[in-house]
Motif scaffolding. Structure first.
Motif, PDB file in Angstrom:
ATOM      1  N   LYS A 197      40.807   9.965 -18.626  1.00  0.00           N
ATOM      2  CA  LYS A 197      39.492  10.579 -18.424  1.00  0.00           C
ATOM      3  C   LYS A 197      38.519   9.603 -17.758  1.00  0.00           C
ATOM      4  CE  LYS A 197      35.875  13.190 -20.801  1.00  0.00           C
ATOM      5  NZ  LYS A 197      34.756  12.421 -20.216  1.00  0.00           N
ATOM      6  N   SER A 198      38.652   8.324 -18.071  1.00  0.00           N
ATOM      7  CA  SER A 198      37.766   7.318 -17.463  1.00  0.00           C
ATOM      8  C   SER A 198      37.917   7.292 -15.949  1.00  0.00           C
ATOM      9  CB  SER A 198      38.060   5.931 -18.049  1.00  0.00           C
ATOM     10  OG  SER A 198      39.435   5.591 -17.879  1.00  0.00           O
ATOM     11  N   ASP A 199      39.147   7.475 -15.434  1.00  0.00           N
ATOM     12  CA  ASP A 199      39.372   7.512 -13.986  1.00  0.00           C
ATOM     13  C   ASP A 199      38.768   8.773 -13.378  1.00  0.00           C
ATOM     14  OD1 ASP A 199      40.747   5.112 -14.023  1.00  0.00           O
ATOM     15  OD2 ASP A 199      42.691   6.074 -14.328  1.00  0.00           O
ATOM     16  N   ILE A 200      38.840   9.882 -14.113  1.00  0.00           N
ATOM     17  CA  ILE A 200      38.240  11.130 -13.639  1.00  0.00           C
ATOM     18  C   ILE A 200      36.720  10.997 -13.565  1.00  0.00           C
ATOM     19  CG2 ILE A 200      37.823  13.554 -14.239  1.00  0.00           C
ATOM     20  CD1 ILE A 200      40.651  13.587 -15.421  1.00  0.00           C
ATOM     21  N   ASP A 201      36.127  10.366 -14.585  1.00  0.00           N
ATOM     22  CA  ASP A 201      34.670  10.164 -14.593  1.00  0.00           C
ATOM     23  C   ASP A 201      34.217   9.357 -13.376  1.00  0.00           C
ATOM     24  OD1 ASP A 201      34.525  11.548 -16.956  1.00  0.00           O
ATOM     25  OD2 ASP A 201      34.511   9.756 -18.222  1.00  0.00           O
ATOM     26  N   ILE A 202      34.984   8.334 -13.041  1.00  0.00           N
ATOM     27  CA  ILE A 202      34.650   7.513 -11.862  1.00  0.00           C
ATOM     28  C   ILE A 202      34.734   8.352 -10.595  1.00  0.00           C
ATOM     29  CG2 ILE A 202      35.436   5.582 -10.429  1.00  0.00           C
ATOM     30  CD1 ILE A 202      36.346   4.209 -13.022  1.00  0.00           C
ATOM     31  N   PHE A 203      35.795   9.170 -10.480  1.00  0.00           N
ATOM     32  CA  PHE A 203      35.964  10.030  -9.303  1.00  0.00           C
ATOM     33  C   PHE A 203      34.783  10.977  -9.139  1.00  0.00           C
ATOM     34  CE2 PHE A 203      37.138  14.262  -7.788  1.00  0.00           C
ATOM     35  CZ  PHE A 203      37.649  13.983  -6.520  1.00  0.00           C
ATOM     36  N   LEU A 204      34.377  11.633 -10.212  1.00  0.00           N
ATOM     37  CA  LEU A 204      33.290  12.612 -10.151  1.00  0.00           C
ATOM     38  C   LEU A 204      31.960  11.957  -9.805  1.00  0.00           C
ATOM     39  CD1 LEU A 204      34.207  14.852 -13.222  1.00  0.00           C
ATOM     40  CD2 LEU A 204      34.388  15.466 -10.805  1.00  0.00           C
ATOM     41  N   LYS A 262      25.363  20.390 -16.523  1.00  0.00           N
ATOM     42  CA  LYS A 262      24.396  21.085 -17.364  1.00  0.00           C
ATOM     43  C   LYS A 262      24.348  22.568 -17.048  1.00  0.00           C
ATOM     44  CE  LYS A 262      19.572  20.902 -18.883  1.00  0.00           C
ATOM     45  NZ  LYS A 262      18.260  20.223 -18.732  1.00  0.00           N
ATOM     46  N   MET A 263      24.423  22.913 -15.767  1.00  0.00           N
ATOM     47  CA  MET A 263      24.360  24.310 -15.341  1.00  0.00           C
ATOM     48  C   MET A 263      25.735  24.979 -15.340  1.00  0.00           C
ATOM     49  SD  MET A 263      21.144  24.576 -14.867  1.00  0.00           S
ATOM     50  CE  MET A 263      21.030  26.186 -14.113  1.00  0.00           C
ATOM     51  N   GLN A 264      26.769  24.211 -15.706  1.00  0.00           N
ATOM     52  CA  GLN A 264      28.156  24.711 -15.727  1.00  0.00           C
ATOM     53  C   GLN A 264      28.573  25.290 -14.381  1.00  0.00           C
ATOM     54  OE1 GLN A 264      28.759  27.369 -19.059  1.00  0.00           O
ATOM     55  NE2 GLN A 264      28.699  25.717 -20.555  1.00  0.00           N
ATOM     56  N   LYS A 265      28.158  24.612 -13.303  1.00  0.00           N
ATOM     57  CA  LYS A 265      28.507  25.064 -11.963  1.00  0.00           C
ATOM     58  C   LYS A 265      29.765  24.386 -11.425  1.00  0.00           C
ATOM     59  CE  LYS A 265      23.922  26.513 -10.383  1.00  0.00           C
ATOM     60  NZ  LYS A 265      22.876  26.347  -9.349  1.00  0.00           N
ATOM     61  N   LEU A 266      30.255  23.399 -12.158  1.00  0.00           N
ATOM     62  CA  LEU A 266      31.479  22.725 -11.767  1.00  0.00           C
ATOM     63  C   LEU A 266      32.633  23.406 -12.505  1.00  0.00           C
ATOM     64  CD1 LEU A 266      31.982  20.316  -9.886  1.00  0.00           C
ATOM     65  CD2 LEU A 266      32.127  18.866 -11.918  1.00  0.00           C
ATOM     66  N   THR A 267      33.468  24.124 -11.765  1.00  0.00           N
ATOM     67  CA  THR A 267      34.515  24.927 -12.417  1.00  0.00           C
ATOM     68  C   THR A 267      35.813  24.166 -12.640  1.00  0.00           C
ATOM     69  OG1 THR A 267      35.232  25.792 -10.264  1.00  0.00           O
ATOM     70  CG2 THR A 267      33.575  27.067 -11.479  1.00  0.00           C
ATOM     71  N   LYS A 268      36.086  23.175 -11.795  1.00  0.00           N
ATOM     72  CA  LYS A 268      37.247  22.322 -12.012  1.00  0.00           C
ATOM     73  C   LYS A 268      36.988  20.940 -11.418  1.00  0.00           C
ATOM     74  CE  LYS A 268      39.825  24.213  -8.040  1.00  0.00           C
ATOM     75  NZ  LYS A 268      41.066  24.913  -7.664  1.00  0.00           N
ATOM     76  N   ILE A 269      37.797  19.989 -11.792  1.00  0.00           N
ATOM     77  CA  ILE A 269      37.534  18.593 -11.468  1.00  0.00           C
ATOM     78  C   ILE A 269      37.608  18.317  -9.978  1.00  0.00           C
ATOM     79  CG2 ILE A 269      38.407  16.234 -11.759  1.00  0.00           C
ATOM     80  CD1 ILE A 269      39.339  17.113 -14.565  1.00  0.00           C
ATOM     81  N   MET A 270      38.650  18.815  -9.330  1.00  0.00           N
ATOM     82  CA  MET A 270      38.848  18.534  -7.903  1.00  0.00           C
ATOM     83  C   MET A 270      39.716  19.603  -7.271  1.00  0.00           C
ATOM     84  SD  MET A 270      41.531  15.306  -8.292  1.00  0.00           S
ATOM     85  CE  MET A 270      40.437  14.386  -9.377  1.00  0.00           C
ATOM     86  N   SER A 309      47.978  16.312 -18.362  1.00  0.00           N
ATOM     87  CA  SER A 309      46.938  16.375 -19.385  1.00  0.00           C
ATOM     88  C   SER A 309      45.894  15.299 -19.090  1.00  0.00           C
ATOM     89  CB  SER A 309      47.535  16.145 -20.774  1.00  0.00           C
ATOM     90  OG  SER A 309      48.393  17.205 -21.131  1.00  0.00           O
ATOM     91  N   ILE A 310      44.744  15.439 -19.703  1.00  0.00           N
ATOM     92  CA  ILE A 310      43.701  14.413 -19.591  1.00  0.00           C
ATOM     93  C   ILE A 310      43.664  13.634 -20.895  1.00  0.00           C
ATOM     94  CG2 ILE A 310      41.221  13.994 -19.323  1.00  0.00           C
ATOM     95  CD1 ILE A 310      41.099  16.423 -17.513  1.00  0.00           C
ATOM     96  N   HIS A 311      43.666  12.324 -20.771  1.00  0.00           N
ATOM     97  CA  HIS A 311      43.796  11.441 -21.933  1.00  0.00           C
ATOM     98  C   HIS A 311      42.517  10.648 -22.170  1.00  0.00           C
ATOM     99  CE1 HIS A 311      44.774   7.207 -23.261  1.00  0.00           C
ATOM    100  NE2 HIS A 311      45.046   7.912 -24.335  1.00  0.00           N
ATOM    101  N   PHE A 312      42.121  10.554 -23.437  1.00  0.00           N
ATOM    102  CA  PHE A 312      41.045   9.646 -23.826  1.00  0.00           C
ATOM    103  C   PHE A 312      41.283   9.191 -25.257  1.00  0.00           C
ATOM    104  CE2 PHE A 312      39.634  13.788 -25.220  1.00  0.00           C
ATOM    105  CZ  PHE A 312      38.957  13.551 -26.411  1.00  0.00           C
ATOM    106  N   LYS A 313      40.545   8.191 -25.680  1.00  0.00           N
ATOM    107  CA  LYS A 313      40.716   7.620 -27.009  1.00  0.00           C
ATOM    108  C   LYS A 313      39.483   7.884 -27.870  1.00  0.00           C
ATOM    109  CE  LYS A 313      43.473   3.751 -25.235  1.00  0.00           C
ATOM    110  NZ  LYS A 313      43.547   2.263 -25.127  1.00  0.00           N
TER     111      LYS A 313
END
Length: 429
Positions: A178-185, A199-207, A59-63
């Motif tokens: 989620k913060s680690d995912i944001d850094i990766f992206l 914005k264009m919803q062209k990213l279908t998954k994180i990695m 799962s992806i975790h954030f606060k």
């Protein structure tokens, strides 16, 4: 009321016949797997063998940080000298991958159906008001108790392989921040390109799977505690009711013995007890109830002193323990015994959000020298949005609440509270 120790019917597990598949909507958030429609996985998630061998993703975790205001007093026996204290609260959110979400929801719906049958047979059908599919985060749920109660509700001696697989991933869940995912992206795409892709919803998954195998080293965490399930999964809600089946039965038995009414919405309990309002009687009853709750402490139940209140209803007036005029605040409504209204805090939140949306529209109008966008503002925050996404809005909720409350002996002030919403929002515009 039915009271029965329903005989366990081994392996007669709840079927898919009562599942409302129209509620299995595709979500468009970004995760480790691609977005999927329920039609493409419907057969798979109903196959116990497939679920038993399925590899759940983290799962992806954030606060979410927010402030709550609680009433405190230097002397708990007095209603005077009270003040509001800001209390910071952190909500831990975990959201599952797209396929995982459908699995949790499907098994959650089946567990809910089984819980409904169990609750009816054991006289607690009217007790739990929240998370019921037959009625209009992380927490302190004890895993051992939850597992045993799931078996009781499902009517089995042991959880079948697929049910155990879902239970194990629900309780021993893995997650990434989620913060680690944001850094990766940002490192992979750059800030500007990432904004365009999102914005264009062209990213279908994180990695990609290959990237994930590298990423999870040092970024993957697992809940190894004997308690807690992720808030946000499709099974979290019903699990809280299943976890409390014996507690509800115990409190219900006490309430019946005292000719009292017991209701529970999540962790908000209310007991309405007909007694002569003597101080000794009130204190005795309070101690009896607290002792019952204390007995379930090991299962994760805790008393919040600042939220434990006693009200005495006498001659149409609500009093506190010191016999001063008071109010009863429960599930978003407040009554003094004479009238009922929506909690002021709820109105405050509604207007804050509506004003922010109106401010955005006004800024756009000033910048473009054209009329600002108002359609979404009207749909979400005014009476024009009664059918917004088929769910209505706060004004819809207020009008419906007024219709129900207006049938009571107390006077409903709810319609009056939201009467000026249109004028206030337009004044802000």
């Amino acid at each position: 009321m039915k009271q029965s120790n329903r005989p366990q019917q081994l392996h007669s597990l709840p079927s898919s016949s009562k599942i409302d598949w129209s509620k299995y909507e595709t979500k468009y958030y970004l995760h480790f797997d691609d977005r999927v429609r329920i039609e493409h996985v419907k057969n798979k998630i109903q196959d116990p063998n497939w679920v038993s061998s399925y590899a759940f993703l983290p799962s992806i975790h954030f606060k979410i940080n927010f402030n709550k205001y609680v009433t405190i007093s230097n002397d708990k026996t007095l209603s005077t000298n009270q003040r509001k204290r800001k209390k910071k609260k952190v909500r831990q959110i975990f959201y599952a991958a797209h396929k995982d979400r459908f699995i949790y929801k499907y098994y959650g719906d089946r567990l809910n159906n089984a819980y409904n049958s169990y609750a009816e047979w054991n006289g607690i059908d009217d007790i739990a008001l929240a998370y019921r599919n037959n009625k209009n985060g992380k927490n302190n749920i004890d895993h051992r108790t939850l597992k045993q109660n799931m078996k009781t509700v499902l009517g089995v001696e042991e959880l079948p392989t697929d049910w155990y697989k879902v239970f194990k991933n629900l309780t021993q869940f893995s997650y990434v921040n989620k913060s680690d995912i944001d850094i990766f992206l940002k490192q992979k795409y750059g800030v500007k390109k990432l904004k365009e892709l999102m914005k264009m919803q062209k990213l279908t998954k994180i990695m990609t799977p290959a990237e994930f195998r590298v990423f999870k080293e040092g970024h993957l965490y697992k809940n190894k505690k004997p308690y807690g399930i992720p808030q946000g999964s499709g099974m979290s809600a019903v699990s809280s009711n299943v976890h409390l089946i014996h507690f509800d039965q115990k409190i219900k038995a006490w309430a019946d013995a005292h000719k009292a009414l017991y209701r529970r919405y999540c962790d908000d309990l209310i007991l309405i007890i007909p007694i002569t309002s003597t101080s000794s009687k009130v204190e005795t009853i309070k101690n009896e109830v607290l002792q019952i709750i204390q007995a379930y402490k090991e299962q994760g139940l805790k008393i919040q002193e600042e939220k434990t209140e006693i009200r005495i209803y006498s001659n149409g007036v609500l009093l506190d323990e010191s016999r001063q005029n008071s109010t009863l605040d429960y599930l978003g409504f407040v009554t003094d015994g004479q009238s009922v209204r929506i909690r002021e805090k709820s109105l405050f939140k509604y207007y804050c959000r509506a004003y922010r949306k109106a401010d955005t529209s006004r800024r756009v109008a000033l910048a473009t020298k054209r009329k600002g966008p108002k359609e979404k503002l009207y749909k979400i925050y005014t009476h024009l949005g009664f059918n917004y996404k088929g769910r209505g809005n706060f004004i819809t909720y207020a009008y419906k609440a007024h219709e129900k409350m207006d049938k009571l002996k107390t006077k409903s002030l709810i319609r009056k509270q939201v009467k000026r919403h249109w004028g206030r929002i337009h004044k802000r515009l």
